[in-house]
Design an enzyme around this catalytic site. Structure first.
Site, PDB file in Angstrom:
ATOM      1  N   CYS A 278      15.425 -37.571 -10.579  1.00 20.10           N
ATOM      2  CA  CYS A 278      14.476 -38.414  -9.856  1.00 20.10           C
ATOM      3  C   CYS A 278      15.205 -39.502  -9.072  1.00 20.10           C
ATOM      4  CB  CYS A 278      13.453 -38.996 -10.838  1.00 20.10           C
ATOM      5  SG  CYS A 278      12.131 -39.973 -10.061  1.00 20.10           S
TER       6      CYS A 278
ATOM      7  N   ASP B 218       5.244 -30.619  -7.916  1.00 16.95           N
ATOM      8  CA  ASP B 218       6.079 -31.801  -7.704  1.00 16.95           C
ATOM      9  C   ASP B 218       5.698 -32.468  -6.387  1.00 16.95           C
ATOM     10  OD1 ASP B 218       8.025 -33.740  -7.513  1.00 16.95           O
ATOM     11  OD2 ASP B 218       9.647 -32.429  -8.212  1.00 16.95           O
TER      12      ASP B 218
ATOM     13  N   HIS C  64       6.788 -32.768 -11.995  1.00 12.29           N
ATOM     14  CA  HIS C  64       7.865 -33.725 -11.779  1.00 12.29           C
ATOM     15  C   HIS C  64       8.182 -34.482 -13.070  1.00 12.29           C
ATOM     16  CE1 HIS C  64      10.302 -36.466  -9.302  1.00 12.29           C
ATOM     17  NE2 HIS C  64       9.862 -37.418 -10.116  1.00 12.29           N
TER      18      HIS C  64
END
Length: 263
Positions: free
Chosen positions: A152, A198, A230
């Site tokens: 991330c 995502d 995600h």
């Protein structure tokens, strides 16, 4: 391909937006971390050593671990780092968030995720060059092989490392804050661990990244998991079989990729 609005950036070459609400979802894992916190170049750093090594040892294989918005003080990240270390690597993860607890911050009514993220990206950009040099000096040798993994928030730093001769390979999982240039600049082998669902790195962005890598004949591998979203590689629910499998297989895939280029 650009995004705008909350968490986005107005750049038509953008493939993954800056972190936003979906990056704050988590299922906290249980376990006892085995690494230690050390100060490196002014940053608290979670360090996990391979089995049988001591604090004085230098290491032949080092992973630079760039964490998500939960940071290296979060148990999920620490347990994942410990897993990588158990395969014969020293792992170092910097706290470029300076101790900020995103779970505490998000509970405040005036918390501005966009402003906080911008401040922390500035902090990371300033910190990482000196931090990387200190890691090399403190834990490495002239023949150490380095790899980098970013989750991330940390994904762009792993990609940037892979655009240099610092590392022999890089990996990212469910990235944020990345552009086409991150892929166009890549020099070293790249592993991508991706979620079907995502908002940060949607299918069209993933396909564009693949097209860039294919066009320039990069050495790359995509891993795509259905039914997860995600954050799965760090914060997937271990009580949901598909999420547990995806999280564990992501970690196995990444360490296998690093083994390929460091053995």
């Amino acid at each position: 391909m650009g995004t705008s609005g909350n968490g986005g950036v107005d750049d038509m070459a953008t493939l993954a937006a800056h972190p936003r609400e979906c990056c704050l979802q988590t299922v906290q894992h249980t376990g006892k971390p085995t690494g230690v916190l050390e100060e490196v170049a002014g940053a608290t750093t979670y360090v996990a050593r391979p089995p049988g090594s001591s604090a004085e040892d230098k290491h032949a294989r080092i992973v630079l671990y760039y964490p998500d918005v939960f940071g290296p003080l979060y148990v999920n990240n620490q347990l994942l780092i410990d897993y990588f270390a158990s395969h014969g690597y020293l792992i170092a993860a910097p706290d470029y968030f300076d101790g900020d607890d995103i779970q505490e911050l998000r509970s405040k009514p005036d918390f501005d995720m966009s402003a906080w993220g911008a401040k922390k990206r500035t902090r990371a950009k300033a910190l990482l060059p000196d931090w990387t040099g200190a890691i090399k000096s403190k834990y490495g040798t002239d023949v150490t092989k380095y790899t980098a993994v970013g989750y991330c928030f940390g994904a762009p730093y792993a990609l940037e490392a892979g655009a240099t001769d610092l590392v022999v390979a890089s990996a990212i999982a469910h990235p944020s804050s990345i552009s086409e240039d991150h892929f166009k600049n890549i020099k070293k082998p790249l592993f991508l661990s991706c979620a079907e669902v995502d908002r940060q790195f949607p299918p069209e962005a993933r396909h564009r990244a693949e097209a860039i890598l294919a066009e320039q004949k990069s050495d790359y591998h995509f891993q795509l998991f259905g039914g997860v979203s995600h954050g799965f590689a760090v914060k997937g629910d271990p009580n949901v079989p598909n999420e547990k499998y995806a999280k564990e297989e992501s970690a196995r895939g990444i360490i296998g990729w690093f083994d390929r280029f460091t053995n």
